[in-house]
Design an enzyme around this catalytic site. Structure first.
Site: not given
Length: 348
Positions: A154-155, A150-152
């Site tokens: 990863t961050s 997921g994008c969040y």
């Protein structure tokens, strides 16, 4: 030999980003792109920016045809629907990179609780490699299915996991404040993402119930060992793409004691050195001295991370492009690892 790639569900922003990246990949080409309502039309009719760059007609999904023509499929379908398609593709010998959440979590009960559906392929939950090459490259290389992160998450995972693993921060008091561009909500029309709703505004959403929270907790635990507790709040910001995560943590007792006898920047220095050591061989993760911003990584697969001290807390900052390292760029990076190419191929 060039890889033949199938793109399943090509009409969204992540589909466009995959297609764009593959137009200049030295070892791969997009051979099949599928859609439902738009099947039979040129892909450029859905994504006009591809006109003159990609001459491909959208097709109905046909796993058997894909199995005959393609080496790997990138599946950009919603959860549950994706797992059914992934199983069909694996059954005909295609390796798959799945963009949905269907295979990211290690617990079937956690998945079904947070996503509210019965999993279509429950045997694979907890037995599918998570697509962060920074930690799982060896497993990705031999995988038939890779769960694209997921994008969040990863961050958040990239800055947090090394610090938890090295015992530098506490795992029971982590606050993640993340802000995303509107493309993170997808391309379909929704009132909350209309221009007049998002322009000149910033708003929190899914407070205390966002589905990426268990993914962050699960993966940091898998990588680092100890269980963690996260308070995660996402925000929608009036920009097209990008994520900035500001993460508030407390130093561990050991780091606090160590820092007490040194300079005021001792804890910051230890965090930065931990990141540099962990990601020395990871081409896309860059610890930086300046404060990261989404503009610094826009359109790239790079991650910029930094840290500051504020009273008794450390403030970790992480910037990524949600459509690249947060989705399609990560998928291309995973594909490179799966087929033995340099991780930076097509992403430089």
């Amino acid at each position: 030999m060039s890889l033949s790639v199938a793109l399943i569900g090509a009409t969204g922003y992540t589909g466009l980003e995959v297609a764009r990246l593959l137009t200049h990949h030295p070892h791969a080409e997009l051979a099949i792109a599928t859609a439902r309502a738009e099947a039979g039309n040129p892909i450029a009719s859905v994504h006009p920016s591809l006109a003159g760059r990609l001459d491909l007609e959208l097709e109905e999904l046909d796993p058997v045809r894909i199995g005959k023509r393609c080496d790997v499929a990138m599946c950009c379908l919603p959860h549950a629907a994706s797992a059914e398609t992934v199983k069909q593709l694996v059954d005909v010998g295609v390796r798959v990179i799945d963009f949905s959440a269907d295979f990211r979590l290690s617990s079937l009960s956690v998945y079904e609780s947070w996503y509210g559906v019965k999993h279509p392929w429950p045997e694979r939950v907890g037995k599918t490699v998570y697509g962060l090459p920074e930690f799982f490259a060896e497993e990705i290389a031999g995988a038939d299915v890779v769960a694209n992160p997921g994008c969040y998450p990863t961050s958040a995972i990239l800055p947090l996991a090394p610090l938890i693993r090295e015992g530098l921060i506490r795992g029971d008091d982590i606050i993640i404040d993340s802000k995303s561009g509107v493309s993170g909500a997808g391309r379909s029309a929704k009132v909350g993402t209309l221009y007049c709703e998002t322009n000149e505004s910033i708003a929190a959403y899914s407070v205390g119930c966002h589905r990426h929270q268990p993914e962050i907790e699960d993966l940091v635990g898998r990588i680092a060992g100890p269980e963690i507790e996260v308070l995660f709040t996402p925000h929608l910001t009036p920009m097209s793409r990008g994520i900035l995560s500001t993460i508030y943590v407390r130093p561990s007792e050991g780091l606090a004691t160590e820092s007490a006898g040194g300079s005021s920047n001792a804890a910051v220095d230890r965090v930065m050195q931990c990141w540099r050591d962990c990601y020395a061989d990871s081409p896309f993760v860059t610890p930086v001295d300046h404060l990261p911003a989404t503009a610094h990584v826009a359109g790239t697969n790079y991650v910029q991370m930094s840290v500051r001290r504020s009273g008794e807390r450390l403030v970790l900052l992480s910037a990524i492009d949600n459509l690249s390292k947060g989705a399609s760029g990560a998928a291309v990076q995973n594909m490179n690892v799966m087929f033995g190419y340099d991780q930076q191929s097509g992403l430089g």
